[in-house]
Design a protein around this motif. Structure first.
Motif, mmCIF file in Angstrom:
data_model
loop_
_atom_site.group_PDB
_atom_site.id
_atom_site.type_symbol
_atom_site.label_atom_id
_atom_site.label_comp_id
_atom_site.label_asym_id
_atom_site.label_seq_id
_atom_site.Cartn_x
_atom_site.Cartn_y
_atom_site.Cartn_z
ATOM 1 N N ALA A 45 0.814 -1.214 0.000
ATOM 2 C CA ALA A 45 0.000 0.000 0.000
ATOM 3 C C ALA A 45 0.845 1.259 0.000
ATOM 4 O O ALA A 45 0.528 2.238 -0.669
ATOM 5 C CB ALA A 45 -0.930 -0.008 1.214
ATOM 6 N N ALA A 105 1.982 2.064 -3.548
ATOM 7 C CA ALA A 105 1.000 1.950 -4.626
ATOM 8 C C ALA A 105 0.793 3.253 -5.378
ATOM 9 O O ALA A 105 0.177 3.263 -6.438
ATOM 10 C CB ALA A 105 -0.326 1.464 -4.062
ATOM 11 N N SER A 155 -5.622 2.491 -7.815
ATOM 12 C CA SER A 155 -6.782 1.702 -7.404
ATOM 13 C C SER A 155 -6.433 0.227 -7.493
ATOM 14 O O SER A 155 -5.399 -0.163 -8.056
ATOM 15 C CB SER A 155 -7.962 1.994 -8.328
ATOM 16 O OG SER A 155 -7.694 1.521 -9.645
ATOM 17 N N GLU A 156 -7.301 -0.625 -6.947
ATOM 18 C CA GLU A 156 -7.063 -2.064 -7.020
ATOM 19 C C GLU A 156 -7.013 -2.534 -8.469
ATOM 20 O O GLU A 156 -6.200 -3.385 -8.830
ATOM 21 C CB GLU A 156 -8.149 -2.823 -6.251
ATOM 22 C CG GLU A 156 -7.985 -2.774 -4.750
ATOM 23 C CD GLU A 156 -6.662 -3.371 -4.283
ATOM 24 O OE1 GLU A 156 -6.274 -4.445 -4.806
ATOM 25 O OE2 GLU A 156 -5.999 -2.765 -3.427
ATOM 26 N N ARG A 157 -7.886 -1.994 -9.309
ATOM 27 C CA ARG A 157 -7.884 -2.357 -10.721
ATOM 28 C C ARG A 157 -6.569 -1.941 -11.381
ATOM 29 O O ARG A 157 -5.979 -2.703 -12.155
ATOM 30 C CB ARG A 157 -9.057 -1.692 -11.439
ATOM 31 C CG ARG A 157 -9.048 -1.863 -12.952
ATOM 32 C CD ARG A 157 -9.202 -3.324 -13.338
ATOM 33 N NE ARG A 157 -10.590 -3.746 -13.233
ATOM 34 C CZ ARG A 157 -11.005 -4.996 -13.330
ATOM 35 N NH1 ARG A 157 -10.117 -5.957 -13.509
ATOM 36 N NH2 ARG A 157 -12.279 -5.311 -13.231
ATOM 37 N N GLU A 158 -6.086 -0.741 -11.069
ATOM 38 C CA GLU A 158 -4.823 -0.269 -11.646
ATOM 39 C C GLU A 158 -3.642 -1.099 -11.163
ATOM 40 O O GLU A 158 -2.726 -1.393 -11.932
ATOM 41 C CB GLU A 158 -4.624 1.209 -11.316
ATOM 42 C CG GLU A 158 -5.580 2.118 -12.086
ATOM 43 C CD GLU A 158 -5.638 3.529 -11.536
ATOM 44 O OE1 GLU A 158 -6.141 4.411 -12.248
ATOM 45 O OE2 GLU A 158 -5.210 3.738 -10.381
ATOM 46 N N LEU A 159 -3.683 -1.527 -9.891
ATOM 47 C CA LEU A 159 -2.629 -2.400 -9.379
ATOM 48 C C LEU A 159 -2.625 -3.732 -10.123
ATOM 49 O O LEU A 159 -1.565 -4.290 -10.409
ATOM 50 C CB LEU A 159 -2.821 -2.644 -7.877
ATOM 51 C CG LEU A 159 -2.381 -1.518 -6.939
ATOM 52 C CD1 LEU A 159 -2.813 -1.827 -5.508
ATOM 53 C CD2 LEU A 159 -0.866 -1.335 -7.001
ATOM 54 N N GLY A 160 -3.828 -4.221 -10.445
ATOM 55 C CA GLY A 160 -3.923 -5.450 -11.210
ATOM 56 C C GLY A 160 -3.303 -5.300 -12.582
ATOM 57 O O GLY A 160 -2.601 -6.205 -13.069
ATOM 58 N N ARG A 164 0.533 -5.299 -12.257
ATOM 59 C CA ARG A 164 1.083 -6.643 -12.085
ATOM 60 C C ARG A 164 1.208 -7.373 -13.419
ATOM 61 O O ARG A 164 2.215 -8.043 -13.684
ATOM 62 C CB ARG A 164 0.199 -7.453 -11.129
ATOM 63 C CG ARG A 164 0.214 -6.948 -9.688
ATOM 64 C CD ARG A 164 -0.562 -7.857 -8.751
ATOM 65 N NE ARG A 164 -0.613 -7.300 -7.417
ATOM 66 C CZ ARG A 164 -1.644 -6.635 -6.915
ATOM 67 N NH1 ARG A 164 -2.733 -6.455 -7.653
ATOM 68 N NH2 ARG A 164 -1.604 -6.163 -5.693
ATOM 69 N N HIS A 182 -6.249 2.768 -18.570
ATOM 70 C CA HIS A 182 -5.675 2.465 -17.252
ATOM 71 C C HIS A 182 -4.166 2.712 -17.251
ATOM 72 O O HIS A 182 -3.629 3.312 -16.311
ATOM 73 C CB HIS A 182 -5.954 1.005 -16.878
ATOM 74 C CG HIS A 182 -7.329 0.760 -16.348
ATOM 75 N ND1 HIS A 182 -7.901 1.540 -15.359
ATOM 76 C CD2 HIS A 182 -8.251 -0.191 -16.656
ATOM 77 C CE1 HIS A 182 -9.121 1.082 -15.076
ATOM 78 N NE2 HIS A 182 -9.345 0.035 -15.857
ATOM 79 N N ILE A 228 5.095 -4.736 -5.521
ATOM 80 C CA ILE A 228 3.787 -5.020 -6.105
ATOM 81 C C ILE A 228 3.819 -6.394 -6.770
ATOM 82 O O ILE A 228 2.851 -7.139 -6.762
ATOM 83 C CB ILE A 228 3.401 -3.924 -7.119
ATOM 84 C CG1 ILE A 228 3.252 -2.578 -6.384
ATOM 85 C CG2 ILE A 228 2.108 -4.267 -7.843
ATOM 86 C CD1 ILE A 228 3.028 -1.390 -7.301
#
Length: 229
Positions: free
Chosen positions: A148, A151, A155-160, A163, A188, A213
Motif C-alpha cells: 500500500a 501503490a 486503485s485495485e484495478r490499476e494495481l492489477g 502486475r 488504465h 507489487i
C-alpha cells in the motif's frame, strides 16, 4: 520517416545495422557514434527519433549515456543493444530511461519492428527476456513490505494492470485476463503512468518489482508461456 542514430564501438556492427535499417523504406540512419560521448553529441545535433545504443562501449558506456539523455530531456527513444539476453547492465539501462533492449543477433524484421515500436512510443517488454532480467537483477524490498505504501494512489484495478504489465503481458492479453476492452486497458495504463510519473511500460515493470507489487519469481506466466524458474 523514422530517423535512427546507431551507437556502437564496433565498426562492423554499425555497418551491419545501417545496412539492415536502410533496407526498410520508412527507416533512415541519421548518423553513427562509436561511444557514449559521441552518442550524446550526435543526439543533440541530429535529434533522432530512436537511438540504437550498445550497452558496453569505451569511455562513456551506453547506460550512462542513456541516463544523461533522459536527464537532458531528450525526446529520442533509446533501444539498448546487447549480446547476451541476461546482461545485468541492461536492467540498469531500463532504470536509466531506456525503452527496451534488443539482442544483436536479431533478424532484420525484428530490428525494424523494434525501432518502429519504440518510435511509436511503445516499449520492448518481451516476456522471455526482459521479464526474466528484471526478476533476476531487481533488488526489491524485503519480504513483508506493505504494498500500500508504494501503490502511488493506484486503485485495485490499476494495481492489477501493473502486475500484468510487469509480467510482460500485452494490452490484448491484459484485456483478456481482466475481461476489459483494449481501449480500457490503454486508459488504465495512461492513468498509471501519470499517477506514478513514469515514462512507459518498462518503467512500470521496474517500479512494480522494486516496490513489492510483484515479487521476483512469483509472477504468473501468460497463457502458453512458462513462468521463470
Amino acid at each position: 520517416m523514422i530517423s535512427v542514430l546507431i551507437a556502437d564501438d564496433q565498426d562492423l556492427v554499425r555497418e551491419g545495422l545501417r545496412m539492415l535499417l536502410e533496407a526498410e523504406p520508412d527507416l533512415a540512419v541519421a548518423g553513427e557514434a562509436a561511444d557514449g560521448g559521441q552518442a550524446l553529441a550526435q543526439a543533440r545535433l541530429l535529434d533522432p527519433d530512436v537511438i540504437l545504443m550498445d550497452v558496453r562501449m569505451p569511455g562513456l558506456n551506453g547506460i550512462e549515456a542513456t541516463a544523461r539523455l533522459a536527464q537532458a530531456g531528450s525526446r529520442a527513444r533509446v533501444l539498448m543493444l546487447t549480446t547476451f539476453d541476461l546482461d545485468e547492465y541492461v536492467y540498469h539501462a531500463l532504470k536509466a530511461g531506456a525503452s527496451g533492449f534488443l539482442l544483436k543477433d536479431a533478424s532484420r524484421e525484428q530490428l525494424a519492428g523494434a525501432v518502429r515500436s519504440v518510435a511509436a512510443g511503445e516499449t520492448l517488454l518481451a516476456p522471455v527476456i526482459t521479464r526474466r532480467l528484471i526478476e533476476d537483477f531487481c533488488s526489491g524490498p524485503a519480504p513483508g513490505t506493505p504494498v500500500a505504501g508504494a501503490a502511488g494512489g493506484l486503485s485495485e484495478r490499476e494495481l492489477g494492470v501493473v502486475r500484468l504489465v510487469a509480467e510482460g503481458l500485452s494490452n490484448a492479453e491484459i484485456a483478456a485476463a481482466l475481461y476489459l476492452s483494449e481501449a480500457t486497458v490503454k486508459s488504465h495504463i495512461a492513468l498509471i503512468l501519470a499517477k506514478l510519473a513514469l515514462r512507459d511500460r518498462v518503467q512500470v515493470a521496474v517500479y512494480a518489482y522494486e516496490h513489492g507489487i510483484v515479487r521476483p519469481g512469483r509472477g504468473t506466466a501468460p497463457p502458453g508461456r512458462k513462468a521463470s524458474p
